[in-house]
Design a protein around this motif. Structure first.
Motif, PDB file in Angstrom:
ATOM      1  N   MET A   1      39.954  44.497  39.009  1.00 48.65           N
ATOM      2  CA  MET A   1      41.394  44.532  40.130  1.00 48.65           C
ATOM      3  C   MET A   1      41.428  43.072  40.666  1.00 48.65           C
ATOM      4  O   MET A   1      40.626  42.610  41.253  1.00 48.65           O
ATOM      5  N   PHE A   3      42.080  40.581  43.256  1.00 44.27           N
ATOM      6  CA  PHE A   3      42.091  40.606  44.675  1.00 44.27           C
ATOM      7  C   PHE A   3      42.083  39.210  45.465  1.00 44.27           C
ATOM      8  O   PHE A   3      41.671  38.291  44.992  1.00 44.27           O
ATOM      9  N   ASN A   5      42.222  37.272  49.377  1.00 40.87           N
ATOM     10  CA  ASN A   5      41.867  37.502  50.625  1.00 40.87           C
ATOM     11  C   ASN A   5      42.356  36.381  51.443  1.00 40.87           C
ATOM     12  O   ASN A   5      41.830  35.277  51.451  1.00 40.87           O
ATOM     13  N   THR A  26      50.917  38.920  44.711  1.00 40.47           N
ATOM     14  CA  THR A  26      51.176  39.987  43.669  1.00 40.47           C
ATOM     15  C   THR A  26      51.792  39.633  42.469  1.00 40.47           C
ATOM     16  O   THR A  26      51.325  39.705  41.327  1.00 40.47           O
ATOM     17  N   TYR A  40      46.864  47.701  40.378  1.00 40.99           N
ATOM     18  CA  TYR A  40      45.460  47.322  40.897  1.00 40.99           C
ATOM     19  C   TYR A  40      45.235  46.200  41.637  1.00 40.99           C
ATOM     20  O   TYR A  40      44.368  45.889  42.127  1.00 40.99           O
ATOM     21  N   THR A  41      46.225  45.544  42.085  1.00 36.20           N
ATOM     22  CA  THR A  41      46.222  44.237  42.756  1.00 36.20           C
ATOM     23  C   THR A  41      46.065  44.694  44.336  1.00 36.20           C
ATOM     24  O   THR A  41      46.903  45.498  44.712  1.00 36.20           O
ATOM     25  N   MET A  42      45.195  43.812  44.962  1.00 33.04           N
ATOM     26  CA  MET A  42      45.005  44.057  46.344  1.00 33.04           C
ATOM     27  C   MET A  42      45.249  42.783  47.087  1.00 33.04           C
ATOM     28  O   MET A  42      44.453  41.554  46.750  1.00 33.04           O
ATOM     29  N   LEU A  44      44.792  41.243  50.774  1.00 36.73           N
ATOM     30  CA  LEU A  44      44.328  41.477  52.307  1.00 36.73           C
ATOM     31  C   LEU A  44      44.737  40.034  53.011  1.00 36.73           C
ATOM     32  O   LEU A  44      44.407  39.251  52.806  1.00 36.73           O
TER      33      LEU A  44
END
Length: 72
Positions: A1, A3, A5, A26, A40-42, A44
């Motif tokens: 995934m 990710f 931050n 994204t 599935y990309t996160m 934050l």
């Protein structure tokens, strides 16, 4: 995934700017990994309190950087 931050000084980005950051990060992951990565990309986006961060052994503040917080 995939990710990411992202840390920003508190108050420098409003909700629209944070949304733009999420969309653009994204899109970068999708460009690199393909469309299959999108669901599935996160991303934050964290806001760090003024004075709660630094660089090169110096605590930074918005005032020191000549920045003003955005009105919410």
């Amino acid at each position: 995934m995939p990710f990411a931050n992202i840390k920003l000084p508190e108050g420098v980005a409003d909700a629209a700017r944070k949304e733009e950051i999420i969309h653009r990060v994204t899109a970068m992951f999708v460009e690199y990994f393909g469309e299959r990565a999108r669901p599935y990309t996160m991303v934050l986006v964290d806001e760090v309190a003024d004075g709660g961060w630094g660089r090169a052994d110096e605590t930074l503040t918005l005032e020191k950087m000549g920045l003003k917080p955005k009105q919410r």
